[in-house]
Motif scaffolding. Structure first.
Motif, PDB file in Angstrom:
ATOM      1  N   TYR A  73      -5.470  10.025   2.779  1.00 60.69           N
ATOM      2  CA  TYR A  73      -5.311  10.473   1.396  1.00 60.69           C
ATOM      3  C   TYR A  73      -6.489   9.992   0.567  1.00 60.69           C
ATOM      4  CZ  TYR A  73      -3.584   5.695   0.719  1.00 60.69           C
ATOM      5  OH  TYR A  73      -3.455   4.328   0.685  1.00 60.69           O
ATOM      6  N   TYR A  74      -6.533  10.445  -0.660  1.00 57.86           N
ATOM      7  CA  TYR A  74      -7.571  10.029  -1.604  1.00 57.86           C
ATOM      8  C   TYR A  74      -6.940   9.095  -2.629  1.00 57.86           C
ATOM      9  CZ  TYR A  74     -10.518  13.589   0.480  1.00 57.86           C
ATOM     10  OH  TYR A  74     -11.257  14.326   1.374  1.00 57.86           O
ATOM     11  N   ASN A  75      -7.603   7.999  -2.891  1.00 61.03           N
ATOM     12  CA  ASN A  75      -7.064   7.041  -3.844  1.00 61.03           C
ATOM     13  C   ASN A  75      -7.385   7.452  -5.285  1.00 61.03           C
ATOM     14  OD1 ASN A  75      -9.735   6.373  -4.296  1.00 61.03           O
ATOM     15  ND2 ASN A  75      -9.643   4.446  -3.167  1.00 61.03           N
ATOM     16  N   ASP A  76      -7.047   6.592  -6.209  1.00 60.52           N
ATOM     17  CA  ASP A  76      -7.235   6.908  -7.620  1.00 60.52           C
ATOM     18  C   ASP A  76      -8.695   7.084  -8.001  1.00 60.52           C
ATOM     19  OD1 ASP A  76      -4.478   4.786  -8.698  1.00 60.52           O
ATOM     20  OD2 ASP A  76      -4.536   6.821  -7.889  1.00 60.52           O
ATOM     21  N   TYR A  77      -9.590   6.654  -7.126  1.00 63.26           N
ATOM     22  CA  TYR A  77     -11.028   6.798  -7.378  1.00 63.26           C
ATOM     23  C   TYR A  77     -11.613   7.949  -6.565  1.00 63.26           C
ATOM     24  CZ  TYR A  77     -10.205   2.164  -9.259  1.00 63.26           C
ATOM     25  OH  TYR A  77      -9.708   1.104  -9.973  1.00 63.26           O
ATOM     26  N   SER A  78     -10.740   8.786  -6.037  1.00 65.48           N
ATOM     27  CA  SER A  78     -11.141   9.945  -5.225  1.00 65.48           C
ATOM     28  C   SER A  78     -11.867   9.531  -3.960  1.00 65.48           C
ATOM     29  CB  SER A  78     -12.011  10.902  -6.060  1.00 65.48           C
ATOM     30  OG  SER A  78     -11.289  11.396  -7.161  1.00 65.48           O
ATOM     31  N   GLU A  79     -11.588   8.342  -3.480  1.00 66.33           N
ATOM     32  CA  GLU A  79     -12.188   7.861  -2.237  1.00 66.33           C
ATOM     33  C   GLU A  79     -11.209   8.115  -1.088  1.00 66.33           C
ATOM     34  OE1 GLU A  79     -12.478   3.853  -3.488  1.00 66.33           O
ATOM     35  OE2 GLU A  79     -14.590   4.021  -4.083  1.00 66.33           O
ATOM     36  N   PRO A  80     -11.715   8.562   0.052  1.00 65.85           N
ATOM     37  CA  PRO A  80     -10.812   8.799   1.191  1.00 65.85           C
ATOM     38  C   PRO A  80     -10.288   7.482   1.751  1.00 65.85           C
ATOM     39  CG  PRO A  80     -13.079   9.112   1.857  1.00 65.85           C
ATOM     40  CD  PRO A  80     -13.107   8.913   0.374  1.00 65.85           C
ATOM     41  N   VAL A  81      -9.018   7.492   2.094  1.00 61.77           N
ATOM     42  CA  VAL A  81      -8.374   6.299   2.651  1.00 61.77           C
ATOM     43  C   VAL A  81      -7.716   6.673   3.972  1.00 61.77           C
ATOM     44  CG1 VAL A  81      -6.588   4.561   2.330  1.00 61.77           C
ATOM     45  CG2 VAL A  81      -7.953   5.334   0.365  1.00 61.77           C
ATOM     46  N   VAL A  82      -8.011   5.910   4.990  1.00 60.86           N
ATOM     47  CA  VAL A  82      -7.352   6.054   6.289  1.00 60.86           C
ATOM     48  C   VAL A  82      -6.547   4.791   6.510  1.00 60.86           C
ATOM     49  CG1 VAL A  82      -7.652   6.337   8.762  1.00 60.86           C
ATOM     50  CG2 VAL A  82      -9.187   7.528   7.179  1.00 60.86           C
ATOM     51  N   ALA A  83      -5.269   4.957   6.777  1.00 57.28           N
ATOM     52  CA  ALA A  83      -4.402   3.790   6.929  1.00 57.28           C
ATOM     53  C   ALA A  83      -3.355   4.053   7.992  1.00 57.28           C
ATOM     54  CB  ALA A  83      -3.735   3.471   5.590  1.00 57.28           C
ATOM     55  N   ALA A  84      -2.695   2.990   8.415  1.00 61.82           N
ATOM     56  CA  ALA A  84      -1.614   3.099   9.393  1.00 61.82           C
ATOM     57  C   ALA A  84      -0.406   2.332   8.884  1.00 61.82           C
ATOM     58  CB  ALA A  84      -2.049   2.566  10.749  1.00 61.82           C
ATOM     59  N   SER A  85       0.749   2.878   9.156  1.00 61.92           N
ATOM     60  CA  SER A  85       2.003   2.236   8.778  1.00 61.92           C
ATOM     61  C   SER A  85       2.859   2.057  10.020  1.00 61.92           C
ATOM     62  CB  SER A  85       2.741   3.103   7.748  1.00 61.92           C
ATOM     63  OG  SER A  85       3.958   2.504   7.366  1.00 61.92           O
ATOM     64  N   TRP A  86       3.499   0.900  10.133  1.00 65.77           N
ATOM     65  CA  TRP A  86       4.329   0.591  11.297  1.00 65.77           C
ATOM     66  C   TRP A  86       5.785   0.418  10.890  1.00 65.77           C
ATOM     67  CZ3 TRP A  86       2.602   0.258  16.357  1.00 65.77           C
ATOM     68  CH2 TRP A  86       1.220   0.248  16.547  1.00 65.77           C
ATOM     69  N   GLY A  87       6.673   0.852  11.769  1.00 63.18           N
ATOM     70  CA  GLY A  87       8.085   0.578  11.596  1.00 63.18           C
ATOM     71  C   GLY A  87       8.411  -0.820  12.088  1.00 63.18           C
ATOM     72  N   GLN A  88       9.667  -1.224  11.910  1.00 60.47           N
ATOM     73  CA  GLN A  88      10.059  -2.603  12.194  1.00 60.47           C
ATOM     74  C   GLN A  88      10.396  -2.855  13.655  1.00 60.47           C
ATOM     75  OE1 GLN A  88      12.100  -0.295  11.383  1.00 60.47           O
ATOM     76  NE2 GLN A  88      14.158  -0.753  12.114  1.00 60.47           N
ATOM     77  N   GLY A  89      10.511  -1.818  14.465  1.00 60.52           N
ATOM     78  CA  GLY A  89      10.831  -2.009  15.872  1.00 60.52           C
ATOM     79  C   GLY A  89      12.313  -1.884  16.155  1.00 60.52           C
ATOM     80  N   THR A  90      12.604  -1.311  17.317  1.00 56.62           N
ATOM     81  CA  THR A  90      13.989  -1.188  17.769  1.00 56.62           C
ATOM     82  C   THR A  90      14.037  -1.547  19.245  1.00 56.62           C
ATOM     83  OG1 THR A  90      15.931   0.287  17.867  1.00 56.62           O
ATOM     84  CG2 THR A  90      13.780   1.310  18.232  1.00 56.62           C
ATOM     85  N   GLN A  91      14.996  -2.378  19.614  1.00 57.32           N
ATOM     86  CA  GLN A  91      15.070  -2.901  20.985  1.00 57.32           C
ATOM     87  C   GLN A  91      15.706  -1.876  21.921  1.00 57.32           C
ATOM     88  OE1 GLN A  91      14.128  -6.100  22.359  1.00 57.32           O
ATOM     89  NE2 GLN A  91      14.581  -5.015  24.273  1.00 57.32           N
TER      90      GLN A  91
END
Length: 122
Positions: A99-117
């Protein structure tokens, strides 16, 4: 944020379906994936799926696991069949975001879930 669910105890040869539901910046999600980490081992990629539906699998799960996603529900699934004891691990879901942040800069990020056994044992 990602919320993983569906883990549990199953006998060898059994099946489980994991779910991973995203909230928040869901429109920025590109690829999604399932990872797992067994005790004493490094986290490994199990399966991934792009926004267009292309999939990849680890050799150890090919033919047994199926990854899918429902973009309308912001949810990814992992159908696991013919489970083996060596599949025992904590399963984590991951989402890649662009996505693009408030400064119109591209952002690449990763989000992780909490895990399930997931435990496969007789």
């Amino acid at each position: 944020q990602l919320q993983a669910s569906g883990g549990g105890l199953v006998q060898p040869g059994g099946s489980l379906r994991l779910s991973c539901t995203a909230s928040g910046r869901t429109s920025s999600i590109t690829a999604m994936a399932w990872y797992r980490q067994a005790p004493g081992k490094q986290r490994e990629l199990v399966a991934s799926i792009t926004s267009g539906g292309s999939t990849t699998y680890a050799d150890s799960v090919k033919g047994r696991f199926t990854i899918s996603r429902d973009n309308a529900r912001n949810t990814m699934y992992l159908q696991m069949n013919t489970l083996k004891p060596e599949d025992t691990a904590v399963f984590y879901c991951r989402a890649d975001l662009f996505y693009y942040n408030d400064y119109s800069e591209p952002v690449v990020a990763a989000s992780w879930g909490q895990g399930t056994q997931v435990t496969v044992s007789s």
